[in-house]
Enzyme design. Sequence first.
Site, PDB file in Angstrom:
ATOM      1  N   ILE A  65     -31.147  17.407  27.646  1.00 50.01           N
ATOM      2  CA  ILE A  65     -29.746  17.030  27.831  1.00 50.01           C
ATOM      3  C   ILE A  65     -29.345  17.336  29.276  1.00 50.01           C
ATOM      4  O   ILE A  65     -28.590  18.273  29.545  1.00 50.01           O
ATOM      5  CB  ILE A  65     -28.815  17.764  26.841  1.00 50.01           C
ATOM      6  CG1 ILE A  65     -29.334  17.668  25.411  1.00 50.01           C
ATOM      7  CG2 ILE A  65     -27.399  17.185  26.923  1.00 50.01           C
ATOM      8  CD1 ILE A  65     -28.526  18.467  24.399  1.00 50.01           C
ATOM      9  N   PRO A  66     -29.888  16.558  30.226  1.00 51.19           N
ATOM     10  CA  PRO A  66     -29.459  16.783  31.609  1.00 51.19           C
ATOM     11  C   PRO A  66     -27.968  16.467  31.740  1.00 51.19           C
ATOM     12  O   PRO A  66     -27.449  15.601  31.032  1.00 51.19           O
ATOM     13  CB  PRO A  66     -30.307  15.801  32.413  1.00 51.19           C
ATOM     14  CG  PRO A  66     -30.948  14.889  31.450  1.00 51.19           C
ATOM     15  CD  PRO A  66     -30.821  15.476  30.091  1.00 51.19           C
ATOM     16  N   HIS A  67     -27.295  17.189  32.618  1.00 52.60           N
ATOM     17  CA  HIS A  67     -25.867  16.935  32.772  1.00 52.60           C
ATOM     18  C   HIS A  67     -25.390  17.350  34.157  1.00 52.60           C
ATOM     19  O   HIS A  67     -25.996  18.178  34.812  1.00 52.60           O
ATOM     20  CB  HIS A  67     -25.048  17.646  31.691  1.00 52.60           C
ATOM     21  CG  HIS A  67     -25.395  19.072  31.476  1.00 52.60           C
ATOM     22  ND1 HIS A  67     -26.488  19.479  30.744  1.00 52.60           N
ATOM     23  CD2 HIS A  67     -24.807  20.205  31.903  1.00 52.60           C
ATOM     24  CE1 HIS A  67     -26.549  20.795  30.714  1.00 52.60           C
ATOM     25  NE2 HIS A  67     -25.533  21.262  31.424  1.00 52.60           N
ATOM     26  N   GLY A  68     -24.309  16.698  34.547  1.00 49.38           N
ATOM     27  CA  GLY A  68     -23.732  16.985  35.846  1.00 49.38           C
ATOM     28  C   GLY A  68     -22.226  16.829  35.803  1.00 49.38           C
ATOM     29  O   GLY A  68     -21.683  16.157  34.922  1.00 49.38           O
ATOM     30  N   HIS A 113     -16.776  19.688  28.235  1.00 50.62           N
ATOM     31  CA  HIS A 113     -18.195  19.607  28.566  1.00 50.62           C
ATOM     32  C   HIS A 113     -19.014  20.455  27.589  1.00 50.62           C
ATOM     33  O   HIS A 113     -19.994  19.985  26.998  1.00 50.62           O
ATOM     34  CB  HIS A 113     -18.380  20.083  30.003  1.00 50.62           C
ATOM     35  CG  HIS A 113     -19.767  20.005  30.513  1.00 50.62           C
ATOM     36  ND1 HIS A 113     -20.111  20.419  31.762  1.00 50.62           N
ATOM     37  CD2 HIS A 113     -20.928  19.591  29.964  1.00 50.62           C
ATOM     38  CE1 HIS A 113     -21.409  20.257  31.966  1.00 50.62           C
ATOM     39  NE2 HIS A 113     -21.923  19.754  30.883  1.00 50.62           N
TER      40      HIS A 113
END
Length: 150
Positions: A65-68, A113
């Site tokens: 679950i990459p996130h930015g 988030h």
Amino acid sequence: MILQDILTLDCTQCAVPASSKKRILEQICLVAAEKIGNCSASDLLDSILNREKMGSTGIGNGIAIPHGRLSDTDKAMAVLLTTEKAIDFDAIDNKAVDIFICLFVPENSTQEHLNTLQSIAQLFSDRKTAKQVRKCTNNLQLFNFIQQNN
């Protein structure tokens, strides 16, 4: 917010060819940049890589679950990709990853988030979900499966 609320068909790709962690993240960012419009794929990639430097977002069972965080947007979005072959992603269980759920969220939306990350982790905590995702053979089938699983 749940994945089904922020994932669109144009941000869902099935069986993407990818050879490395960097290449799959670049592909995710290209997809997202088309949707977001006011961010370049390079800016999106920087955002994700900054997070990856703190530790891999590979949560195990072939899922990452990459996130930015983004400063120029007020709404969250997701990109879901599966890969033809699992790739090394430095996951916590040291297993290769073939399901990528990437989040881009507004910089100021910390609680949203965290809630979204939690709902995605919960959705994929059931191994049957990941198994069904891996059985999907096209973008529409993958998108519909996610939409039907709250």
